[in-house]
Design a protein around this motif. Structure first.
Motif, short mmCIF file in Angstrom:
data_model
loop_
_atom_site.label_atom_id
_atom_site.label_comp_id
_atom_site.label_asym_id
_atom_site.label_seq_id
_atom_site.Cartn_x
_atom_site.Cartn_y
_atom_site.Cartn_z
N GLU A 277 42.83 45.98 47.76
CA GLU A 277 42.46 47.37 48.00
C GLU A 277 41.03 47.62 47.55
N LYS A 303 36.08 53.22 52.18
CA LYS A 303 36.45 54.31 53.08
C LYS A 303 36.90 55.53 52.26
N GLU A 312 31.93 56.95 51.81
CA GLU A 312 31.69 56.81 53.24
C GLU A 312 30.74 57.90 53.75
N VAL A 331 35.69 50.60 54.84
CA VAL A 331 36.96 49.85 54.83
C VAL A 331 37.80 50.29 53.64
N ALA A 332 39.11 50.28 53.83
CA ALA A 332 40.03 50.65 52.75
C ALA A 332 40.60 49.43 52.05
N ASN A 333 40.51 48.27 52.70
CA ASN A 333 41.08 47.07 52.11
C ASN A 333 40.43 45.83 52.71
N ASN A 335 41.70 43.38 54.47
CA ASN A 335 42.07 43.09 55.85
C ASN A 335 41.19 43.86 56.84
N GLU A 336 40.93 45.13 56.55
CA GLU A 336 40.06 45.91 57.44
C GLU A 336 38.66 45.30 57.50
N ALA A 337 38.16 44.81 56.37
CA ALA A 337 36.84 44.18 56.36
C ALA A 337 36.83 42.91 57.21
N GLN A 339 38.88 42.08 59.68
CA GLN A 339 39.04 42.39 61.10
C GLN A 339 37.74 42.94 61.69
N ALA A 340 37.01 43.74 60.90
CA ALA A 340 35.72 44.25 61.38
C ALA A 340 34.74 43.11 61.61
N LYS A 343 35.40 41.12 64.84
CA LYS A 343 35.06 41.82 66.08
C LYS A 343 33.57 41.76 66.40
#
Length: 361
Positions: A277, A303, A312, A331-333, A335-337, A339-340, A343
């Motif tokens: 987190e 985030k 943010e 990002v909140a965690n 995984n979000e980082a 995945q970003a 992409k």
């Protein structure tokens, strides 16, 4: 006539001396504020070691810092007229009964905790072997109302018949006690185990709250982290917890076959937990400027989730206000980082990394 000229010279020298003293004082006379401004963006790769590896990735992850020093009247003028720095009251930076040396020590402790959390989070995400064991509760600082039987650096290993497994459990156990009661502590001091019978003190509470018992210390969990392959972070003189996210991304980048940087210069900030987190930090507007000055193309930030969160919003407002050509990614965690990053279009000059890791299970 010559006397008048002589007097004029003397007066001129006195006036000039007074002006120099005033100007000099504006730089050195302390005021009860800290002057905070942009620091540096530091590449994380040289600070992290994971196994034995060959890394040919093109991009880089960068942690960001702020500069902070004792404020002066000159800083007050800079903050008022230029907006390049901000003045923050000392009481908003220093904890209760804390001086500047205590603050620096706390920042070092926060950095060590951040490094441990970053390694654990990265290895969990990569599904690699990692274990962490709490060795005890270290006394970072004894407050002025604290028990004199404990010293800074003591490692509390046991309280009464219970192991000191976490600061949370220690505080919960003490909350059931009353000031004046005694508890048995087993501590490690200078490499020697000692058994102490320690009286609990009354901790400061807000008006209307009932007295609360405690040891009068700042407790910190002493954790030993083991991984396969072994990992180590050496941040040097950098302190604080806010490099956690960028440390995690760098460690993770060593554990996966692809280059997560995708060939970009990526700066950022944010605390990290062992569960991945990402948490809010201070001075983010200055870190945005530091990232821009280092040529970062992307900036990861925590985030805004809760109503009081501002990272943010502040980061995006700073980029817009200063006309900075840098994309902010909240990002909140972890995984979000990740995945970003996945992409992002792969840079032509970037290639997937060729790594050799030893000790991989």
């Amino acid at each position: 006539m010559s006397l008048n000229r002589s007097n004029q010279k003397i007066v001129g020298v006195i006036v000039l001396s007074i002006i120099c003293l005033i100007m000099g004082g504006a730089f050195v006379i302390p005021i009860p504020y800290f002057a905070i401004g942009p620091g540096k963006a530091v590449e994380v790769q040289p600070l992290v070691t994971v196994g034995k590896e060959t890394d040919v990735g093109e991009g880089s992850f960068m942690l960001t810092t702020i500069s902070m020093k004792q404020g002066s009247p000159f800083d007050f003028l800079l903050a008022r007229w230029t907006g390049t720095i901000e003045l923050v009251p000392e009481e908003q930076i220093l904890a209760q009964d804390e001086d500047k040396q205590d603050y620096q020590r706390r920042q070092k402790v926060n950095m060590m905790e951040s490094q441990n959390q970053a390694i654990v989070a990265a290895y969990h995400y990569a599904k690699r072997p990692v274990t962490q064991k709490v060795l005890g509760i270290e006394v970072e600082r004894v407050l002025k109302e604290g028990t004199p039987l404990l010293q800074e650096g003591d490692l509390i290993m046991q309280m009464d018949s219970q192991p000191a497994a976490s600061t949370k459990k220690l505080i919960a156990y003490l909350s059931r006690k009353r000031p004046g009661e005694r508890i048995a502590l087993t501590v490690l001091r200078d490499g020697q185990k000692r058994k102490l019978r320690v009286p609990l003190v009354a901790l400061p509470v807000d008006k209307g709250e009932r007295p609360r018992a405690g040891l009068g210390i700042v407790p910190v969990e002493k954790v030993n982290v083991k991984t396969t392959p072994p990992a180590r972070i050496d941040a040097g003189e950098i302190g604080g917890p806010s490099a956690g996210l960028m440390f995690t991304l760098e460690v993770l980048n060593r554990l996966v076959p692809e280059d997560l940087t995708r060939g970009y210069r990526i700066a950022g900030t944010g605390t990290i937990t062992a569960d991945g987190e990402v948490g809010q930090i201070g001075g983010i507007q200055h870190k945005v400027v530091a990232a821009d000055e280092a040529g970062a193309e992307l900036f990861f930030c925590p985030k805004d989730i809760n109503p009081e969160d501002q990272n943010e919003k502040t980061a995006k407002d700073t980029v817009k206000r200063l006309g900075i050509n840098m994309r902010v990614i909240p990002v909140a965690n972890l995984n979000e980082a990740v995945q970003a990053l996945k992409k992002l279009p792969l840079r032509e000059r970037a290639s997937f990394k060729s790594k050799t890791l030893t000790g991989v299970a």
